[in-house]
Design a protein around this motif. Structure first.
Motif, PDB file in Angstrom:
ATOM      1  N   ASP A 142      35.663 -87.462  -0.910  1.00 39.05           N
ATOM      2  CA  ASP A 142      34.937 -88.236   0.106  1.00 39.05           C
ATOM      3  C   ASP A 142      33.440 -88.296  -0.167  1.00 39.05           C
ATOM      4  OD1 ASP A 142      37.235 -88.834   1.510  1.00 39.05           O
ATOM      5  OD2 ASP A 142      37.086 -87.092   2.827  1.00 39.05           O
ATOM      6  N   TYR A 143      33.045 -88.119  -1.427  1.00 40.13           N
ATOM      7  CA  TYR A 143      31.627 -88.224  -1.738  1.00 40.13           C
ATOM      8  C   TYR A 143      31.159 -89.673  -1.743  1.00 40.13           C
ATOM      9  CZ  TYR A 143      31.054 -83.294  -2.791  1.00 40.13           C
ATOM     10  OH  TYR A 143      30.968 -81.931  -2.695  1.00 40.13           O
ATOM     11  N   HIS A 144      32.091 -90.617  -1.833  1.00 42.43           N
ATOM     12  CA  HIS A 144      31.674 -92.014  -1.708  1.00 42.43           C
ATOM     13  C   HIS A 144      31.211 -92.306  -0.282  1.00 42.43           C
ATOM     14  CE1 HIS A 144      35.810 -91.881  -0.343  1.00 42.43           C
ATOM     15  NE2 HIS A 144      35.728 -93.103   0.138  1.00 42.43           N
ATOM     16  N   LEU A 145      31.800 -91.623   0.705  1.00 37.39           N
ATOM     17  CA  LEU A 145      31.328 -91.771   2.087  1.00 37.39           C
ATOM     18  C   LEU A 145      29.986 -91.081   2.281  1.00 37.39           C
ATOM     19  CD1 LEU A 145      34.708 -91.140   3.955  1.00 37.39           C
ATOM     20  CD2 LEU A 145      33.704 -93.324   3.246  1.00 37.39           C
ATOM     21  N   VAL A 146      29.816 -89.924   1.634  1.00 35.87           N
ATOM     22  CA  VAL A 146      28.522 -89.236   1.698  1.00 35.87           C
ATOM     23  C   VAL A 146      27.442 -90.092   1.048  1.00 35.87           C
ATOM     24  CG1 VAL A 146      27.263 -87.149   1.036  1.00 35.87           C
ATOM     25  CG2 VAL A 146      29.667 -86.998   1.692  1.00 35.87           C
ATOM     26  N   PHE A 147      27.811 -90.761  -0.034  1.00 32.12           N
ATOM     27  CA  PHE A 147      26.860 -91.630  -0.719  1.00 32.12           C
ATOM     28  C   PHE A 147      26.456 -92.807   0.167  1.00 32.12           C
ATOM     29  CE2 PHE A 147      26.230 -95.299  -3.623  1.00 32.12           C
ATOM     30  CZ  PHE A 147      25.051 -94.866  -4.220  1.00 32.12           C
ATOM     31  N   ILE A 148      27.431 -93.405   0.843  1.00 31.80           N
ATOM     32  CA  ILE A 148      27.100 -94.500   1.773  1.00 31.80           C
ATOM     33  C   ILE A 148      26.244 -93.973   2.922  1.00 31.80           C
ATOM     34  CG2 ILE A 148      28.102 -96.135   3.413  1.00 31.80           C
ATOM     35  CD1 ILE A 148      30.431 -96.499   1.540  1.00 31.80           C
ATOM     36  N   GLY A 149      26.526 -92.738   3.386  1.00 28.99           N
ATOM     37  CA  GLY A 149      25.690 -92.144   4.422  1.00 28.99           C
ATOM     38  C   GLY A 149      24.259 -91.951   3.962  1.00 28.99           C
ATOM     39  N   ALA A 150      24.075 -91.532   2.698  1.00 28.06           N
ATOM     40  CA  ALA A 150      22.721 -91.396   2.154  1.00 28.06           C
ATOM     41  C   ALA A 150      22.038 -92.753   2.046  1.00 28.06           C
ATOM     42  CB  ALA A 150      22.786 -90.721   0.781  1.00 28.06           C
ATOM     43  N   LEU A 151      22.808 -93.787   1.728  1.00 27.15           N
ATOM     44  CA  LEU A 151      22.244 -95.141   1.695  1.00 27.15           C
ATOM     45  C   LEU A 151      21.757 -95.568   3.070  1.00 27.15           C
ATOM     46  CD1 LEU A 151      21.771 -98.000   0.549  1.00 27.15           C
ATOM     47  CD2 LEU A 151      24.219 -98.431   0.871  1.00 27.15           C
ATOM     48  N   ILE A 152      22.560 -95.319   4.098  1.00 24.57           N
ATOM     49  CA  ILE A 152      22.158 -95.684   5.453  1.00 24.57           C
ATOM     50  C   ILE A 152      20.947 -94.871   5.896  1.00 24.57           C
ATOM     51  CG2 ILE A 152      22.929 -95.746   7.859  1.00 24.57           C
ATOM     52  CD1 ILE A 152      25.758 -96.204   6.820  1.00 24.57           C
ATOM     53  N   GLU A 153      20.919 -93.589   5.524  1.00 28.60           N
ATOM     54  CA  GLU A 153      19.792 -92.738   5.898  1.00 28.60           C
ATOM     55  C   GLU A 153      18.498 -93.186   5.233  1.00 28.60           C
ATOM     56  OE1 GLU A 153      17.659 -89.861   7.777  1.00 28.60           O
ATOM     57  OE2 GLU A 153      19.737 -90.488   8.151  1.00 28.60           O
ATOM     58  N   SER A 154      18.621 -93.866   4.079  1.00 32.35           N
ATOM     59  CA  SER A 154      17.419 -94.340   3.394  1.00 32.35           C
ATOM     60  C   SER A 154      16.653 -95.374   4.218  1.00 32.35           C
ATOM     61  CB  SER A 154      17.793 -94.941   2.034  1.00 32.35           C
ATOM     62  OG  SER A 154      18.522 -96.154   2.185  1.00 32.35           O
ATOM     63  N   PHE A 155      17.328 -96.052   5.131  1.00 28.94           N
ATOM     64  CA  PHE A 155      16.631 -97.021   5.983  1.00 28.94           C
ATOM     65  C   PHE A 155      15.738 -96.319   7.004  1.00 28.94           C
ATOM     66  CE2 PHE A 155      20.287 -99.533   4.551  1.00 28.94           C
ATOM     67  CZ  PHE A 155      19.641-100.683   4.124  1.00 28.94           C
ATOM     68  N   ASN A 156      16.047 -95.046   7.315  1.00 24.30           N
ATOM     69  CA  ASN A 156      15.186 -94.285   8.214  1.00 24.30           C
ATOM     70  C   ASN A 156      14.057 -93.598   7.464  1.00 24.30           C
ATOM     71  OD1 ASN A 156      16.772 -94.885  10.535  1.00 24.30           O
ATOM     72  ND2 ASN A 156      18.228 -93.274   9.985  1.00 24.30           N
ATOM     73  N   SER A 157      14.363 -93.038   6.287  1.00 24.92           N
ATOM     74  CA  SER A 157      13.325 -92.370   5.513  1.00 24.92           C
ATOM     75  C   SER A 157      12.385 -93.362   4.845  1.00 24.92           C
ATOM     76  CB  SER A 157      13.960 -91.467   4.453  1.00 24.92           C
ATOM     77  OG  SER A 157      14.787 -92.225   3.589  1.00 24.92           O
ATOM     78  N   LEU A 158      12.869 -94.538   4.552  1.00 32.08           N
ATOM     79  CA  LEU A 158      12.040 -95.575   3.931  1.00 32.08           C
ATOM     80  C   LEU A 158      12.350 -96.907   4.600  1.00 32.08           C
ATOM     81  CD1 LEU A 158       9.950 -95.874   1.655  1.00 32.08           C
ATOM     82  CD2 LEU A 158      11.802 -96.615   0.191  1.00 32.08           C
ATOM     83  N   PRO A 159      11.704 -97.185   5.747  1.00 37.16           N
ATOM     84  CA  PRO A 159      11.993 -98.433   6.470  1.00 37.16           C
ATOM     85  C   PRO A 159      11.744 -99.661   5.608  1.00 37.16           C
ATOM     86  CG  PRO A 159      10.734 -96.918   7.846  1.00 37.16           C
ATOM     87  CD  PRO A 159      10.739 -96.342   6.463  1.00 37.16           C
ATOM     88  N   VAL A 160      12.438-100.716   5.948  1.00 38.91           N
ATOM     89  CA  VAL A 160      12.387-101.927   5.140  1.00 38.91           C
ATOM     90  C   VAL A 160      10.987-102.520   5.106  1.00 38.91           C
ATOM     91  CG1 VAL A 160      13.243-104.294   4.961  1.00 38.91           C
ATOM     92  CG2 VAL A 160      14.816-102.434   5.530  1.00 38.91           C
ATOM     93  N   ASP A 161      10.308-102.554   6.234  1.00 36.10           N
ATOM     94  CA  ASP A 161       9.009-103.214   6.304  1.00 36.10           C
ATOM     95  C   ASP A 161       7.848-102.299   5.975  1.00 36.10           C
ATOM     96  OD1 ASP A 161       9.418-101.664   8.507  1.00 36.10           O
ATOM     97  OD2 ASP A 161       8.540-103.068   9.944  1.00 36.10           O
ATOM     98  N   GLN A 162       8.106-101.041   5.618  1.00 33.60           N
ATOM     99  CA  GLN A 162       7.033-100.116   5.275  1.00 33.60           C
ATOM    100  C   GLN A 162       7.124 -99.672   3.821  1.00 33.60           C
ATOM    101  OE1 GLN A 162       6.877 -96.842   8.032  1.00 33.60           O
ATOM    102  NE2 GLN A 162       7.086 -98.157   9.825  1.00 33.60           N
TER     103      GLN A 162
END
Length: 256
Positions: A142-162
């Motif tokens: 289930d590391y592919h789900l963890v990877f998708i979770g890290a992708l989603i978390e990247s929107f909080n650590s690095l917002p799109v407009d910043q």
């Protein structure tokens, strides 16, 4: 009568297509998701579905005209971020493929190569076997789900407009590239050592008995030693591969 202003349309387009660009960039370079056996329409549909699910809860994105130069730069930047995230995980699987190549060359299977449509280059049979095993382990754990979770978390650590090109730690990727050689050598070293000892033993035997046909006996023995050692060591690779996958996920989280 419901009226929708141009600013509201820009807000909707910005809030949807910029995250979609990052997600599609990941699916274009990440292991398993970027495999050529997965249809492009499926990857596009998966990206659209994931974007529809997460974009209502993403941080507020500053509106920008998507047809302007700034909008184009933001779109390309998001694609670059997604490619960097996927490429980081792809490096680990390249190390596994390198391990298969080193084992194949040591065993004398250098001639057992074929055209790989995924990499558009030459690939060895053992490289394909070890890559498939690592991908199955990546999915079954289930590391592919963890990877998708890290992708989603990247929107909080690095917002799109910043985001800007200067805020990305893309310079870490070349340094992380040495992981290919680290993974390849670490995984293949036990088998390569066993085959080397086997070749040394046959060298001593040939010196003691020159009439022995080294090419007739040594080559099958080297293959047999390689396959037996691979069979014995493959059961212990799961912990090492999981450790490397977790390391790659940490690199993804620290990339920004």
């Amino acid at each position: 009568m419901i009226e929708i202003s141009t600013a509201q349309i820009y807000d909707l387009i910005t809030a949807f297509f910029l995250p979609l660009s990052r997600i599609l960039g990941v699916f274009a370079s990440a292991p398993f998701f970027s495999h050529r056996s997965i249809p492009v329409l499926f990857r596009l549909g998966l990206g659209l579905a994931l974007t529809i699910v997460i974009f209502p809860v993403l941080p507020t994105i500053q509106s920008v005209d998507p047809t302007s130069f700034q909008g184009l730069i933001m779109l390309l930047t998001q694609m670059l971020v997604g490619l960097a995230i996927g490429f980081t995980m792809q490096i680990l699987f390249a190390g596994v493929e390198m391990a298969g190549e080193m084992i194949s060359m040591t065993m004398g299977l250098g001639f057992a190569s074929f055209f790989d449509p995924q990499t558009l280059g030459r690939s060895f049979s053992l490289s394909q076997l070890l890559t498939l095993v690592s991908i199955l382990l990546f999915i079954s754990s289930d590391y592919h789900l963890v990877f998708i979770g890290a992708l989603i978390e990247s929107f909080n650590s690095l917002p799109v407009d910043q985001i800007s090109l200067g805020s990305l730690s893309i310079s870490k990727l070349p340094n992380f590239g040495m992981t290919i050689f680290e993974v390849g050598v670490h995984l293949s070293l036990p088998i390569v050592t066993i085959i080397l000892i086997t070749n040394m033993a046959f060298g001593i035997l040939t010196k003691a008995a020159p009439q022995l046909n080294l090419f007739g006996v040594g080559f099958p023995a080297t293959l047999l030693a390689g396959y037996i050692s691979l069979l014995l060591i493959l059961t212990y690779w799961d912990d090492q591969l999981i450790a490397y996958i977790e390391h790659g996920l940490h690199i993804v989280q620290d990339l920004f």
